[in-house]
Design an enzyme around this catalytic site. Structure first.
Site, mmCIF file in Angstrom:
data_model
loop_
_atom_site.group_PDB
_atom_site.id
_atom_site.type_symbol
_atom_site.label_atom_id
_atom_site.label_comp_id
_atom_site.label_asym_id
_atom_site.label_seq_id
_atom_site.Cartn_x
_atom_site.Cartn_y
_atom_site.Cartn_z
ATOM 1 N N CYS A 75 0.864 -1.182 0.000
ATOM 2 C CA CYS A 75 0.000 0.000 0.000
ATOM 3 C C CYS A 75 0.898 1.230 0.000
ATOM 4 C CB CYS A 75 -0.861 -0.028 1.261
ATOM 5 S SG CYS A 75 -1.815 1.472 1.544
ATOM 6 N N CYS A 189 -0.969 3.923 -6.231
ATOM 7 C CA CYS A 189 -1.862 3.274 -5.276
ATOM 8 C C CYS A 189 -2.016 1.856 -5.792
ATOM 9 C CB CYS A 189 -3.218 3.983 -5.251
ATOM 10 S SG CYS A 189 -4.474 3.085 -4.320
#
Ligand code: DGL
Length: 264
Positions: A75, A189
């Site tokens: 992440c 992302c």
């Protein structure tokens, strides 16, 4: 090293599966526990303090419970904020995910790169630093696209993606001075490569999309190259919060070799 000790991949949701997919190509026999912090999703709209506390706390507890050989924070939001802190508290190697600005800078021909990330990621000093180190002679235009996280989550649960919000992000980025010159897009992302086709429709096929998944997988494989692996069953997919959060993911998980979702 116990050969059945897993690699722990962690994300707020299903985005880190893009890293998992790349990792399985390199280490198909490695046991993996994928942890999705669905109770904390999305991270991108939270404060730095909230994200750091949540990620460090959860990874501490998960490491105690699962005894992984390596932890990967799959992440960008969590990594750009909490990677240093997590490394300080865990005794196992921790691999982070950071925006792929370096490969994008090597790829661009126009010298203008777009970077799409969460609100929290695009404001991080970590990103300023990557830009200064690898793209100081390029133009890097950043944009937050929080709606895409929910779209990627829904897509993996079988919902058709509405193209309008993605087209809107492409239009907003193109409207920034210099934006029409973008030929390379950093997907900052881990959720966004799940929307590669939709992004390609919105930005056009000539805009290259760059993400960090393959590079992270190579880094993990390199760190574990001397180690042996033994799988005692299917890989595990665990979620925080109610198990219902994983509803709809059954076929995406089965296709990736996971057993049924479990509660953390
Ligand atoms: N997948 C995460 C990232 O790479 C963030 C999604 C979110 O929780 O906002 O940034």
């Amino acid at each position: 090293m116990n050969p059945s000790s897993p690699i722990l991949l962690f994300d707020s949701g299903v985005g880190g599966l893009t890293v998992y997919d790349a990792l399985r190509k390199l280490l198909p026999k490695a046991p993996v526990i994928y942890a999705a912090d669905l109770a904390g999703l999305p991270y991108g709209t939270k404060t730095e303090a909230q994200i750091a506390a949540r990620v460090a706390g959860l990874l501490g507890r998960m490491t105690e419970r699962y005894q992984p050989r390596l932890v990967c924070i799959a992440c960008n939001t969590a990594s750009t904020i909490a990677l240093g802190m997590v490394r300080d508290v865990l005794a196992v190697p921790v691999v982070g995910t950071v925006p792929a600005i370096k490969p994008a800078a090597a790829l661009t021909r126009t010298g203008t790169i777009g970077l799409v990330g969460t609100e929290a990621t695009i404001r991080q000093a970590y990103v300023d630093d990557l830009e200064a180190r690898f793209a100081s002679d390029k133009r890097l235009l950043r944009i937050a696209a929080p709606g895409l996280v929910a779209a990627a989550e829904a897509k993996l649960r079988g919902t058709t993606v509405d193209p309008a919000p993605i087209a809107e992000i492409a239009a907003r980025l193109a409207a920034i001075p210099g934006g029409a010159e973008i030929d390379t897009l950093v997907l900052a992302c881990t959720h966004f490569p799940l929307l590669a086709e939709e992004l390609s429709q919105a930005f056009g096929p000539d805009v290259a999309q760059v993400d960090g998944a393959a590079g992270i997988a190579r880094r993990i494989a390199h760190l574990l190259e001397e180690q042996s692996f033994a799988q005692s069953g299917p890989n595990r997919f665990v979620v925080t919060g109610p198990l219902d959060g994983a509803k709809g993911l059954e076929s995406a998980l089965a296709a990736r070799g996971f057993g049924p979702a479990e509660a953390f």
